[in-house]
Enzyme design. Structure first.
Site, mmCIF file in Angstrom:
data_model
loop_
_atom_site.group_PDB
_atom_site.id
_atom_site.type_symbol
_atom_site.label_atom_id
_atom_site.label_comp_id
_atom_site.label_asym_id
_atom_site.label_seq_id
_atom_site.Cartn_x
_atom_site.Cartn_y
_atom_site.Cartn_z
ATOM 1 N N CYS A 5 35.506 -11.007 25.246
ATOM 2 C CA CYS A 5 35.612 -10.897 24.514
ATOM 3 C C CYS A 5 35.519 -11.890 23.195
ATOM 4 C CB CYS A 5 37.183 -10.671 24.673
ATOM 5 S SG CYS A 5 38.211 -9.797 25.910
ATOM 6 N N GLY A 32 33.224 -7.445 22.098
ATOM 7 C CA GLY A 32 33.975 -7.065 22.709
ATOM 8 C C GLY A 32 34.197 -5.594 21.430
ATOM 9 N N ASN A 105 40.194 -15.004 26.193
ATOM 10 C CA ASN A 105 38.691 -14.474 26.782
ATOM 11 C C ASN A 105 38.815 -15.560 27.955
ATOM 12 O OD1 ASN A 105 35.418 -15.939 25.462
ATOM 13 N ND2 ASN A 105 36.225 -14.034 27.269
ATOM 14 N N GLY A 106 38.709 -14.527 29.521
ATOM 15 C CA GLY A 106 38.660 -15.135 30.194
ATOM 16 C C GLY A 106 38.752 -14.915 31.631
ATOM 17 N N TYR A 249 22.474 -15.468 25.930
ATOM 18 C CA TYR A 249 22.630 -14.074 25.447
ATOM 19 C C TYR A 249 24.412 -13.442 24.951
ATOM 20 C CZ TYR A 249 24.187 -8.471 25.894
ATOM 21 O OH TYR A 249 24.894 -7.588 25.993
HETATM 22 P P1 AMP Z 1 20.386 -4.749 33.222
HETATM 23 O O1 AMP Z 1 19.137 -5.671 34.044
HETATM 24 O O2 AMP Z 1 19.266 -3.415 33.372
HETATM 25 O O3 AMP Z 1 21.586 -4.637 33.825
HETATM 26 O O4 AMP Z 1 20.743 -5.031 31.417
HETATM 27 C C1 AMP Z 1 19.838 -6.527 31.577
HETATM 28 C C2 AMP Z 1 20.119 -6.511 29.816
HETATM 29 O O5 AMP Z 1 22.047 -5.989 29.813
HETATM 30 C C3 AMP Z 1 20.047 -7.677 29.653
HETATM 31 O O6 AMP Z 1 18.822 -8.024 29.272
HETATM 32 C C4 AMP Z 1 21.409 -8.474 28.092
HETATM 33 O O7 AMP Z 1 20.661 -7.367 27.024
HETATM 34 C C5 AMP Z 1 22.236 -6.902 28.390
HETATM 35 N N1 AMP Z 1 23.304 -8.183 29.210
HETATM 36 C C6 AMP Z 1 23.629 -8.966 30.131
HETATM 37 N N2 AMP Z 1 24.069 -9.441 30.696
HETATM 38 C C7 AMP Z 1 25.248 -8.190 30.188
HETATM 39 C C8 AMP Z 1 26.717 -8.317 30.387
HETATM 40 N N3 AMP Z 1 27.425 -9.261 30.806
HETATM 41 N N4 AMP Z 1 27.250 -6.925 29.542
HETATM 42 C C9 AMP Z 1 26.613 -6.862 28.960
HETATM 43 N N5 AMP Z 1 24.812 -6.812 29.043
HETATM 44 C C10 AMP Z 1 24.317 -7.319 29.767
#
Ligand code: AMP
Length: 470
Positions: A5, A32, A105-106, A249
């Site tokens: 968030c 978000g 956020n949290g 990320y």
């Molecule tokens: P997957 O291995 O299919 O779950 O996708 C991983 C990819 O999703 C990563 O390379 C990120 O770009 C993205 N990602 C990683 N963590 C999250 C998260 N908590 N929420 C949304 N996207 C994420």
């Protein structure tokens, strides 16, 4: 899977605070995309507007009557079961001393137990979101001043929270004692602002002053005078636990979190990976999975001497909330967002730099696309170690069964995603890439199962409210 968030707060009698909060939220949109909300106050009255969807969708047609000299905003990516209008933040209540709003956020890991206790005492909840307990605890506190009531409430929380509270007259920004989630302070002409990430300050013409300290409460009730800083928490842990995944990320490349430039950390991650994988495969070109993978791929290229090229083009207009599940089932959803640049990938042996493999579905689809576009070999390099455990601090990876690394070995994952080789950065290498943060001040729980505050045990025991049960 869901992100995080974003929160933004401003105190400035010289500007249109709703407009500035809109810009602040706009720059936090990556944190978000499910809903957005803004609350303003003018010293006497509070007003709010909230809605589902992107910031542009909710506020694109105007701010209605959002006037005042202080404001609070929030962008949400909620957990499953919480995607309801009533849960859109900022949350707002009327307690014995007036209006009170909150943007958080949290994740509060003992929210179920606190809620249960409060309900037994007759408290009625208006939402199903965990952070409402903060408002109710403040309202129930018997302490004499507002700040003491806030501290009293915060002392009872377990988990991660970077939150901003707003009364009719002031903003209060706080961070949990470990500093899991980011929150920083900015100064602008005539006022102050606080935000989850410093990238918001650039858009509103503010300068990053500093990060809110873990355990700190910052009270802003004047546009010119320095905010009043207090430690709400008297028992501080030996180390902080800043989420390393923010650098890997979540955060935007142009933000600085806890003194660490996100872009620089990502370049370092790429460089480190190049060192760690030296001699493990032969490649022609380095490409990235945009956006977080791009500085890392540049770092990898610099260190390895291989050229960096744009092998994947990102469509920037894909709003996740507008994609219907049924549509997604019909196509390769990754293709909506990313498309291979054929003249770069065709006939080439590629190093593909991505930030993480969580469930493994994205990498598998991506590699299929690259091979379909003629890539000879795909060597996946990942700027984080395998995700082996749940996050209880605001990133929605709570279902351990969905994490591919809990089921498969590295070689099995490599095969499953269709890569020629697969390499993850080491845990130590990842920590060292964040040169401005002491390694022991990073939370790496999802990579090493070490939960700094024991939240895994708290969350396991916390009763799930009935409406959230499957
Ligand atoms: P997957 O291995 O299919 O779950 O996708 C991983 C990819 O999703 C990563 O390379 C990120 O770009 C993205 N990602 C990683 N963590 C999250 C998260 N908590 N929420 C949304 N996207 C994420």
């Amino acid at each position: 899977m869901k992100d995080e968030c974003g929160v933004f707060g401003i105190f400035n009698p010289q500007v249109d605070v709703a407009q500035y909060t809109y810009w602040g939220l706009f720059s936090l949109q990556h944190r978000g995309q499910q809903s957005a909300g803004i609350c303003t106050a003018d010293g006497k009255k509070m007003r709010s507007k909230k809605g589902k969807g992107l910031v542009l969708k909710v506020f694109g047609k105007g701010f209605d009557d959002l006037q005042g000299h202080l404001a609070l905003g929030h962008v949400l990516y909620s957990n499953a079961g919480l995607d309801q209008e009533i849960n859109i933040q900022p949350l707002r209540v009327f307690y014995d001393d007036g209006d009170l709003a909150l943007a958080c956020n949290g994740t509060i890991n003992n929210a179920g137990a606190l809620r249960h206790d409060l309900q037994k005492r007759g408290v009625i909840f208006n939402t199903t979101v965990d952070s409402e307990v903060v408002l109710q605890l403040i309202a129930c506190s018997k302490k004499p001043t507002f700040e003491e009531r806030v501290a009293d409430a915060l002392m009872q929380l377990k988990g991660a929270f970077a939150l901003v509270l707003m009364t009719d007259k002031k903003l209060i920004a706080v961070r949990d004692r470990y500093g899991f989630r980011p929150l920083c302070l900015g100064k602008m002409e005539g006022g102050w602002c606080v935000a989850s990430e410093s990238c918001s300050f650039d858009l509103v013409g503010a300068e990053l002053v500093r990060d809110i300290k873990p355990g700190e409460m910052l009270v802003i009730d004047n546009g010119e005078k320095e905010p009043v800083s207090k430690m709400w928490c008297s028992q501080m842990p030996d180390n902080c636990a800043h989420c390393v995944f923010e650098y890997v990320y979540i955060a935007r490349n142009d933000s600085r979190i806890d003194k660490q430039d996100v872009y620089a950390a990502r370049v370092n991650l790429g460089r480190q990976l190049a060192k760690e994988t030296k001699g493990k495969f032969k490649a022609d070109v380095v490409i990235s999975v945009p956006d977080s993978g791009t500085p890392a791929a540049q770092g990898f290229a610099m260190e390895s001497g291989l050229p960096f090229m744009e092998g994947l083009t990102k469509n920037r207009y894909v709003g996740r909330t507008f994609i219907q599940p049924t549509q997604v089932q019909r196509l390769n959803s990754v293709r909506l967002k990313l498309n291979p640049v054929r003249c770069v990938v065709k006939g080439k042996s590629l190093v593909v730099v991505d930030d993480s493999i969580v469930r493994g579905t994205t990498s598998a689809k991506l590699i299929k696309l690259l091979k379909g576009a003629g890539a000879k070999e795909v060597h996946m390099v990942i700027t984080s170690p395998p995700v082996v455990d749940c996050c209880y601090y605001g990133v929605d990876t709570r279902d351990k069964a969905t994490l591919i690394s809990t089921r498969c070995s590295k070689d099995e994952i490599c095969k499953e995603i269709g890569a020629d080789t697969l390499n993850y950065i080491s845990l130590e290498g990842m920590k060292e890439a964040c040169t401005a943060v002491v390694p022991n001040d990073l939370c790496c729980a999802c990579f090493n199962s070490q939960y700094p505050d024991g939240s895994d045990k708290v969350a396991a025991k916390d009763p799930v409210p009935v409406w959230l049960e499957d």
